[in-house]
Design a protein around this motif. Sequence first.
Motif, mmCIF file in Angstrom:
data_model
loop_
_atom_site.group_PDB
_atom_site.id
_atom_site.type_symbol
_atom_site.label_atom_id
_atom_site.label_comp_id
_atom_site.label_asym_id
_atom_site.label_seq_id
_atom_site.Cartn_x
_atom_site.Cartn_y
_atom_site.Cartn_z
ATOM 1 N N MET A 189 1.092 -1.276 -0.034
ATOM 2 C CA MET A 189 -0.399 -0.195 -0.116
ATOM 3 C C MET A 189 1.120 1.350 0.046
ATOM 4 S SD MET A 189 -2.962 -1.240 2.799
ATOM 5 C CE MET A 189 -3.508 -0.017 3.457
ATOM 6 N N ASP A 190 1.656 0.781 0.648
ATOM 7 C CA ASP A 190 3.113 1.947 0.850
ATOM 8 C C ASP A 190 3.095 3.071 -0.603
ATOM 9 O OD1 ASP A 190 4.045 4.339 2.116
ATOM 10 O OD2 ASP A 190 6.130 3.549 2.204
ATOM 11 N N PHE A 191 4.099 1.276 -1.224
ATOM 12 C CA PHE A 191 4.601 1.514 -2.509
ATOM 13 C C PHE A 191 3.799 2.165 -3.592
ATOM 14 C CE2 PHE A 191 7.602 -2.586 -1.228
ATOM 15 C CZ PHE A 191 8.605 -1.098 -1.104
ATOM 16 N N LEU A 192 2.456 2.189 -3.456
ATOM 17 C CA LEU A 192 1.487 2.028 -4.627
ATOM 18 C C LEU A 192 0.873 4.360 -3.842
ATOM 19 C CD1 LEU A 192 -0.868 -0.944 -4.820
ATOM 20 C CD2 LEU A 192 0.318 0.786 -6.047
ATOM 21 N N GLY A 193 1.043 4.325 -2.623
ATOM 22 C CA GLY A 193 1.078 5.531 -2.229
ATOM 23 C C GLY A 193 -0.391 6.041 -1.763
ATOM 24 N N VAL A 194 -0.907 4.833 -0.966
ATOM 25 C CA VAL A 194 -1.857 4.964 -0.088
ATOM 26 C C VAL A 194 -1.695 6.004 1.178
ATOM 27 C CG1 VAL A 194 -3.923 3.882 1.188
ATOM 28 C CG2 VAL A 194 -3.159 2.723 -1.359
ATOM 29 N N PHE A 195 -0.684 5.998 1.127
ATOM 30 C CA PHE A 195 -0.006 6.222 2.703
ATOM 31 C C PHE A 195 0.677 7.851 2.140
ATOM 32 C CE2 PHE A 195 0.885 2.103 4.172
ATOM 33 C CZ PHE A 195 -0.503 2.078 4.730
ATOM 34 N N GLY A 196 0.316 8.393 0.445
ATOM 35 C CA GLY A 196 1.090 9.418 0.763
ATOM 36 C C GLY A 196 2.513 8.532 -0.576
ATOM 37 N N ARG A 197 2.569 9.935 -1.030
ATOM 38 C CA ARG A 197 4.221 9.486 -2.053
ATOM 39 C C ARG A 197 3.976 8.572 -2.961
ATOM 40 N NH1 ARG A 197 8.257 13.846 -0.564
ATOM 41 N NH2 ARG A 197 6.429 15.582 -0.365
ATOM 42 N N GLY A 198 3.083 8.625 -3.761
ATOM 43 C CA GLY A 198 2.964 7.563 -4.780
ATOM 44 C C GLY A 198 2.323 7.458 -6.193
ATOM 45 N N VAL A 199 1.516 6.541 -6.630
ATOM 46 C CA VAL A 199 0.935 6.427 -7.742
ATOM 47 C C VAL A 199 -0.347 7.404 -7.306
ATOM 48 C CG1 VAL A 199 0.345 5.991 -9.849
ATOM 49 C CG2 VAL A 199 2.573 4.742 -8.851
ATOM 50 N N LEU A 200 -0.931 6.536 -6.547
ATOM 51 C CA LEU A 200 -2.383 7.023 -5.830
ATOM 52 C C LEU A 200 -2.123 7.955 -6.033
ATOM 53 C CD1 LEU A 200 -3.015 2.714 -4.440
ATOM 54 C CD2 LEU A 200 -3.584 4.075 -7.101
ATOM 55 N N ALA A 201 -1.511 8.524 -5.049
ATOM 56 C CA ALA A 201 -1.872 9.773 -4.376
ATOM 57 C C ALA A 201 -2.026 10.559 -4.641
ATOM 58 C CB ALA A 201 -0.449 10.074 -2.675
ATOM 59 N N LYS A 202 -1.481 10.951 -6.286
ATOM 60 C CA LYS A 202 -1.208 12.109 -7.497
ATOM 61 C C LYS A 202 -2.063 12.024 -7.675
ATOM 62 C CE LYS A 202 3.605 11.998 -8.454
ATOM 63 N NZ LYS A 202 4.298 11.522 -7.390
ATOM 64 N N ALA A 203 -2.903 13.164 -7.753
ATOM 65 C CA ALA A 203 -4.044 13.165 -8.868
ATOM 66 C C ALA A 203 -3.736 15.123 -9.543
ATOM 67 C CB ALA A 203 -5.790 13.369 -7.779
ATOM 68 N N GLN A 204 -4.777 15.087 -10.312
ATOM 69 C CA GLN A 204 -5.282 16.762 -10.896
ATOM 70 C C GLN A 204 -7.074 16.571 -11.798
ATOM 71 O OE1 GLN A 204 -2.924 15.560 -13.837
ATOM 72 N NE2 GLN A 204 -5.276 15.700 -15.877
ATOM 73 N N ALA A 205 -7.277 17.447 -11.377
ATOM 74 C CA ALA A 205 -8.595 17.623 -11.986
ATOM 75 C C ALA A 205 -8.603 19.821 -12.190
ATOM 76 C CB ALA A 205 -9.679 17.700 -10.351
ATOM 77 N N SER A 206 -9.260 19.900 -13.033
ATOM 78 C CA SER A 206 -9.861 21.065 -13.404
ATOM 79 C C SER A 206 -11.204 21.616 -13.189
ATOM 80 C CB SER A 206 -10.316 20.704 -15.350
ATOM 81 O OG SER A 206 -8.790 20.499 -15.781
ATOM 82 N N THR A 207 -11.160 23.092 -13.594
ATOM 83 C CA THR A 207 -11.967 23.702 -13.276
ATOM 84 C C THR A 207 -13.465 23.338 -14.540
ATOM 85 O OG1 THR A 207 -11.244 25.364 -13.736
ATOM 86 C CG2 THR A 207 -11.600 25.404 -12.014
ATOM 87 N N PRO A 208 -14.648 22.595 -13.685
ATOM 88 C CA PRO A 208 -15.880 22.751 -14.958
ATOM 89 C C PRO A 208 -15.685 24.046 -15.966
ATOM 90 C CG PRO A 208 -16.819 22.928 -12.726
ATOM 91 C CD PRO A 208 -15.435 22.830 -12.783
ATOM 92 N N ASP A 209 -15.730 25.241 -15.790
ATOM 93 C CA ASP A 209 -15.065 26.291 -17.377
ATOM 94 C C ASP A 209 -14.236 26.398 -18.045
ATOM 95 O OD1 ASP A 209 -13.205 27.257 -15.006
ATOM 96 O OD2 ASP A 209 -15.000 29.244 -15.043
#
Lengths: 180, 147
Positions: free
Chosen positions: A51-71
Amino acid sequence: MAMTDVKTKPVEDLGHKVDDAISVGEDLDFQERWWKFENIVWSIFAVLLVMDFLGVFGRGVLAKAQASTPDGALLVKYERIERTLTPSVMRIYFQPNAAQGGTYKLYVSSSVVQELGNQRIAPEPQISAVGDGGYVYTFPALGQPASVSLSLEPASPGIYHFTLRVPGGQSLERTIVVVP
Amino acid sequence: MASVIRAIFGYLFLILMVRVVGRRPGKQITPFEFILIFFLGGLTLTGMVGDEVSLSSAFCQIIAVACCHYAIVWLRTKSSRVARLLDGTPLLLLEQGQYRERTMQQMRVQNADLMAMARDQGMKTIEEIGTAVLERNGEISLIAKEK
């Protein structure tokens, strides 16, 4: 001369004797249960490491995210799982429709500064304004691509919500989990 | 307050880790165990201290760990269950000329460990060992066969 009372109790044997010579006190039933427990603990350790390698506790692939505003005016790359007192960067990209009269304006909710511990904004805004439950930063616009970085360092664990928008535009609301 | 809780958690977590990592036979700790102890201690310290590097914080953390240790030792003397949980029980490794294979495998004891202890006690062959017990502190006690 008065003597102090010394309390005594009979000597007890521990149990299992070997060759009628030595009392060991072995408890194999308990030991079998303990070995089972150890196996479970090792399995849990293995799962936690994965889980740690994957980033469940931060600093990993699963922890990274991106999003856009609706406009579509802002694109934000951030870590949805942060660690307490550990620096991270939230990068906000201004899209062409974000420009307003030669400037880029960015509204961030106060949680970004208070709970998520924004330490620094790069580049520094030309103008900072306070109000409406947050801050509005103004940056001179030269053209595309354009982005600003917020250096975060949350002070305490928790679940925190933040809001971003270009003033007058649509809001982006997201949640960041800060683990201990 | 938070630093004290972190210290207590770190202490209890280290107890669990050391207990699960298990007893290793031998009178002295090996270089591997030295590394383990320093690493575990150092890593726990970073989490325990956090950003509170004041003397008062360290003082309170030391007191908290000392109290926790005292409570656990007291519980161990009062309850045989707690003692068993914390220290385990002695385990027979060899009895009446027969190895306890499962015990040796689970406790990661090799024949060579028994032989080393036998030599340490002046025995020349493994056949001279009547009984071998892995003690709670990790030492192996050997009792010679009666002649």
